[in-house]
Structures are given as C-alpha cells and as structure tokens.
Design a protein around this motif. Structure first.
Motif, PDB file in Angstrom:
ATOM      1  N   TYR A  64       0.859  -1.184   0.000  1.00  0.00           N
ATOM      2  CA  TYR A  64       0.000   0.000   0.000  1.00  0.00           C
ATOM      3  C   TYR A  64       0.892   1.228   0.000  1.00  0.00           C
ATOM      4  O   TYR A  64       1.974   1.231   0.597  1.00  0.00           O
ATOM      5  N   ILE A  65       0.448   2.277  -0.650  1.00  0.00           N
ATOM      6  CA  ILE A  65       1.143   3.563  -0.605  1.00  0.00           C
ATOM      7  C   ILE A  65       0.204   4.561   0.054  1.00  0.00           C
ATOM      8  O   ILE A  65      -0.864   4.869  -0.482  1.00  0.00           O
ATOM      9  N   LEU A  66       0.609   5.016   1.246  1.00  0.00           N
ATOM     10  CA  LEU A  66      -0.268   5.808   2.097  1.00  0.00           C
ATOM     11  C   LEU A  66       0.310   7.191   2.359  1.00  0.00           C
ATOM     12  O   LEU A  66       1.532   7.389   2.339  1.00  0.00           O
ATOM     13  N   ASN A  67      -0.590   8.146   2.662  1.00  0.00           N
ATOM     14  CA  ASN A  67      -0.135   9.470   3.097  1.00  0.00           C
ATOM     15  C   ASN A  67       0.050   9.473   4.605  1.00  0.00           C
ATOM     16  O   ASN A  67      -0.043   8.426   5.258  1.00  0.00           O
ATOM     17  N   ASP A  68       0.315  10.633   5.171  1.00  0.00           N
ATOM     18  CA  ASP A  68       0.593  10.727   6.613  1.00  0.00           C
ATOM     19  C   ASP A  68      -0.611  10.395   7.479  1.00  0.00           C
ATOM     20  O   ASP A  68      -0.479  10.206   8.687  1.00  0.00           O
ATOM     21  N   TYR A  69      -1.804  10.330   6.868  1.00  0.00           N
ATOM     22  CA  TYR A  69      -3.028  10.028   7.613  1.00  0.00           C
ATOM     23  C   TYR A  69      -3.519   8.609   7.339  1.00  0.00           C
ATOM     24  O   TYR A  69      -4.675   8.278   7.609  1.00  0.00           O
ATOM     25  N   SER A  70      -2.634   7.765   6.778  1.00  0.00           N
ATOM     26  CA  SER A  70      -2.942   6.371   6.450  1.00  0.00           C
ATOM     27  C   SER A  70      -4.053   6.241   5.419  1.00  0.00           C
ATOM     28  O   SER A  70      -4.790   5.245   5.399  1.00  0.00           O
ATOM     29  N   ASP A  71      -4.189   7.257   4.557  1.00  0.00           N
ATOM     30  CA  ASP A  71      -5.121   7.180   3.437  1.00  0.00           C
ATOM     31  C   ASP A  71      -4.366   6.706   2.193  1.00  0.00           C
ATOM     32  O   ASP A  71      -3.185   7.019   2.008  1.00  0.00           O
ATOM     33  N   PRO A  74      -3.428   8.090  -4.607  1.00  0.00           N
ATOM     34  CA  PRO A  74      -3.795   7.746  -5.989  1.00  0.00           C
ATOM     35  C   PRO A  74      -2.556   7.537  -6.855  1.00  0.00           C
ATOM     36  O   PRO A  74      -1.432   7.842  -6.444  1.00  0.00           O
ATOM     37  N   PHE A  75      -2.782   7.028  -8.064  1.00  0.00           N
ATOM     38  CA  PHE A  75      -1.681   6.804  -8.991  1.00  0.00           C
ATOM     39  C   PHE A  75      -0.895   8.093  -9.203  1.00  0.00           C
ATOM     40  O   PHE A  75      -1.468   9.162  -9.367  1.00  0.00           O
ATOM     41  N   GLY A  76       0.435   7.968  -9.181  1.00  0.00           N
ATOM     42  CA  GLY A  76       1.303   9.095  -9.474  1.00  0.00           C
ATOM     43  C   GLY A  76       1.652   9.960  -8.278  1.00  0.00           C
ATOM     44  O   GLY A  76       2.547  10.799  -8.371  1.00  0.00           O
ATOM     45  N   CYS A  77       0.963   9.786  -7.156  1.00  0.00           N
ATOM     46  CA  CYS A  77       1.221  10.613  -5.964  1.00  0.00           C
ATOM     47  C   CYS A  77       2.150   9.875  -5.008  1.00  0.00           C
ATOM     48  O   CYS A  77       1.971   8.687  -4.730  1.00  0.00           O
ATOM     49  N   ILE A  78       3.125  10.602  -4.494  1.00  0.00           N
ATOM     50  CA  ILE A  78       4.131   9.997  -3.613  1.00  0.00           C
ATOM     51  C   ILE A  78       3.557   9.780  -2.220  1.00  0.00           C
ATOM     52  O   ILE A  78       2.836  10.614  -1.678  1.00  0.00           O
ATOM     53  N   GLY A  79       3.874   8.636  -1.648  1.00  0.00           N
ATOM     54  CA  GLY A  79       3.480   8.318  -0.284  1.00  0.00           C
ATOM     55  C   GLY A  79       4.427   7.282   0.300  1.00  0.00           C
ATOM     56  O   GLY A  79       5.389   6.852  -0.360  1.00  0.00           O
ATOM     57  N   GLY A 121       7.340   5.993  -2.359  1.00  0.00           N
ATOM     58  CA  GLY A 121       7.146   5.485  -3.705  1.00  0.00           C
ATOM     59  C   GLY A 121       5.843   5.992  -4.279  1.00  0.00           C
ATOM     60  O   GLY A 121       5.097   6.737  -3.635  1.00  0.00           O
ATOM     61  N   ARG A 122       5.543   5.594  -5.515  1.00  0.00           N
ATOM     62  CA  ARG A 122       4.268   5.949  -6.137  1.00  0.00           C
ATOM     63  C   ARG A 122       3.889   4.868  -7.146  1.00  0.00           C
ATOM     64  O   ARG A 122       4.751   4.207  -7.735  1.00  0.00           O
ATOM     65  N   TRP A 123       2.578   4.706  -7.334  1.00  0.00           N
ATOM     66  CA  TRP A 123       2.072   3.749  -8.304  1.00  0.00           C
ATOM     67  C   TRP A 123       2.272   4.280  -9.721  1.00  0.00           C
ATOM     68  O   TRP A 123       2.032   5.457  -9.993  1.00  0.00           O
ATOM     69  N   LEU A 124       2.693   3.405 -10.608  1.00  0.00           N
ATOM     70  CA  LEU A 124       2.807   3.720 -12.023  1.00  0.00           C
ATOM     71  C   LEU A 124       1.550   3.230 -12.747  1.00  0.00           C
ATOM     72  O   LEU A 124       0.811   2.394 -12.221  1.00  0.00           O
ATOM     73  N   PRO A 125       1.284   3.724 -13.951  1.00  0.00           N
ATOM     74  CA  PRO A 125       0.047   3.356 -14.660  1.00  0.00           C
ATOM     75  C   PRO A 125      -0.152   1.861 -14.869  1.00  0.00           C
ATOM     76  O   PRO A 125      -1.289   1.388 -14.956  1.00  0.00           O
ATOM     77  N   ASP A 126       0.952   1.083 -14.961  1.00  0.00           N
ATOM     78  CA  ASP A 126       0.805  -0.356 -15.206  1.00  0.00           C
ATOM     79  C   ASP A 126       0.620  -1.159 -13.920  1.00  0.00           C
ATOM     80  O   ASP A 126       0.593  -2.396 -13.948  1.00  0.00           O
TER      81      ASP A 126
END
Length: 268
Positions: A64-71, A74-79, A121-126
């Motif tokens: 999982y890629i999460l922000n500081d609030y454990s949310d 989305p794709f392309g956003c760093i967490g 890290g961040r999710w890539l389109p694939d």
C-alpha cells in the motif's frame, strides 16, 4: 535487491549482458521485516524508459502507498510504502516501542498488521511501483517539503549523468540549500543539467549548487556515503555580473547585506 538501482545500471546490463546472452535482470524490493522481498520487477530490454520500477507485490504479499493520515494515495502521488502479508514478522525483539510505531494495525484488514517501511514510492500506470527514496530524506526548505529522491530520479534521466546524489546542506547561517553531486559521462555541463531539471520540476526543487566528482564515495557495504561528500562552494550563489555601488545609500545597503549574509563581495 541490495540498494536502489539506477537506470544507467540497467542500460549497462542490457547492452553488455542482456542483449548478448538473453539473461534477464530482476529488480526486487523489500525490508527484512517482510522476509526480504515484497515486490519484484523483470526488465524488458525492448521498452525505452528512464523509470526503474521495483515491480508489483510478490505472492502472499500486499503493498500500500499511504499518506501521513494512512489514506491510500492515488496513482502518481508519492506516499510511504507499507507492506503486509504472510512474510511479515511479529516485530522487533525487546523493542515494544519501535514495534508499535512501525507495525501498525492494518487500516483495511481487520486483525492484520501493516509495516511502515519509511520508504517513499508511487504507483505507475501499469500497476507497478516506482521507488523514490527514504522518508528520512524529505527536507523542508523555505516552506516547501521536498523529496530528494524525486530530484535524483529526474537527474538520472539526463544522458550525461552516470551517478547523481542530491543533499540539503546547511550554509553558514543554518539555512538549507539543495546541492547536486554528479559523476558525468564526459564534461560537466551545469546549464544543460539545470535546464533538464527545470523542464520537469518546479524551481524550488532544482539545486543551486553543484559539485562534479570523479566518483561517489561508498560505505563498506556499497551504499552511498553521504557524510563523505565534500561541502559545496557557497560563493557560486553569487556568480552574477558585479555592479559596484554608485552612491552613499547603495554603499550603506551593501554593507548591511555583507554583515547579514557573511559574504564579502555583493553588488547592487
């Protein structure tokens, strides 16, 4: 899987080994706390990209890629990269405080645990993941929060860069400045490298100071030894055409700025 793989490393492999032998290069990622491997990526020599993915989750592992609030990001956003699954350990021996901080209750699966890696890290389109760097490497400069790994990723896309490291170094007044350390293929062309970064990053993420090196210092286990990188020449910040003061007011103002900045030569 030992450290972050640069695109230039993959290119060298593809040219010298992959294209001649048919051998494949796999880039794996994962912390010891998740029994080493959490993701894996098989490179395709036919795909021309400067991004080096760490791949998709291996079997029995979730990422999982999460922000500081454990949310969820989305794709392309760093967490922060967080992992779970059958390989996750129970925690740290005799370190209940560290265990509770890093092994948190799974926000999406009841009764399970999630490990916070401290990596970005961040999710890539694939559906694969791009590794950015350590969360510890985030810095705040003049109100902007900056991921140094993101700058390094763009820096490595430049054809002349063999190795590149970006640090936030303190000047004589305690202020932070971005410094780029590079090992180049051929001559170091500062203007060209800066133009490349400005084309893909906002101005506040482009280093003002640069140091060209023959090689990047490494620790005994082969990782970058950031503490051994040389201090930059902060006088480079003042490399503009000098214009002398023309009256008493300008002389007085320049004298004030010399005292404030600790710099001897300041023009109008």
């Amino acid at each position: 899987g030992g450290d972050k793989l640069a695109y230039q490393d993959y290119e060298r492999f593809a040219q010298k080994i992959g294209s001649k032998t048919g051998a494949h290069l796999y880039n794996s990622y994962g912390p010891t706390e998740n029994t080493i491997d959490s993701t894996i990526h098989k490179f395709d020599c036919s795909i021309d990209t400067s991004i080096v993915p760490i791949g998709k989750p291996v079997g029995n592992s979730s990422v999982y890629i999460l922000n500081d609030y454990s949310d969820l990001q989305p794709f392309g956003c760093i967490g922060e990269i967080c992992v779970s699954g059958k390989g996750l350990s129970l925690g740290y021996l005799n370190r209940s405080d560290l265990t509770s901080a890093k092994f948190i209750d799974h926000p999406f699966t009841e009764g399970a645990k999630l490990y916070k890696t401290g990596d970005l890290g961040r999710w890539l389109p694939d559906g694969s993941i791009e590794f950015i760097g350590r969360k510890d490497d985030q810095v705040k400069i003049r109100g902007y929060r900056i991921e140094l790994g993101e700058i390094e990723s763009v820096l490595h896309e430049h054809s002349s860069i063999n190795q590149g490291v970006v640090l936030a170094q303190s000047d004589s007044h305690g202020g932070k400045r971005l410094v780029g350390y590079v090992v180049c293929n051929g001559d170091f062309n500062r203007a060209d490298i800066v133009a490349h970064l400005k084309d893909k990053l906002p101005d506040f993420m482009v280093p003002q100071l640069w140091v060209s090196l023959d090689s990047i210092p490494l620790t005994n286990n082969g990782k970058i030894d950031k503490s051994s990188l040389p201090s930059p020449d902060f006088s480079e910040l003042l490399e503009t055409d000098y214009q002398a003061p023309s009256n008493a007011v300008e002389e007085h103002l320049i004298s004030i700025w010399k005292d404030l900045l600790g710099v001897e030569k300041i023009g109008v």
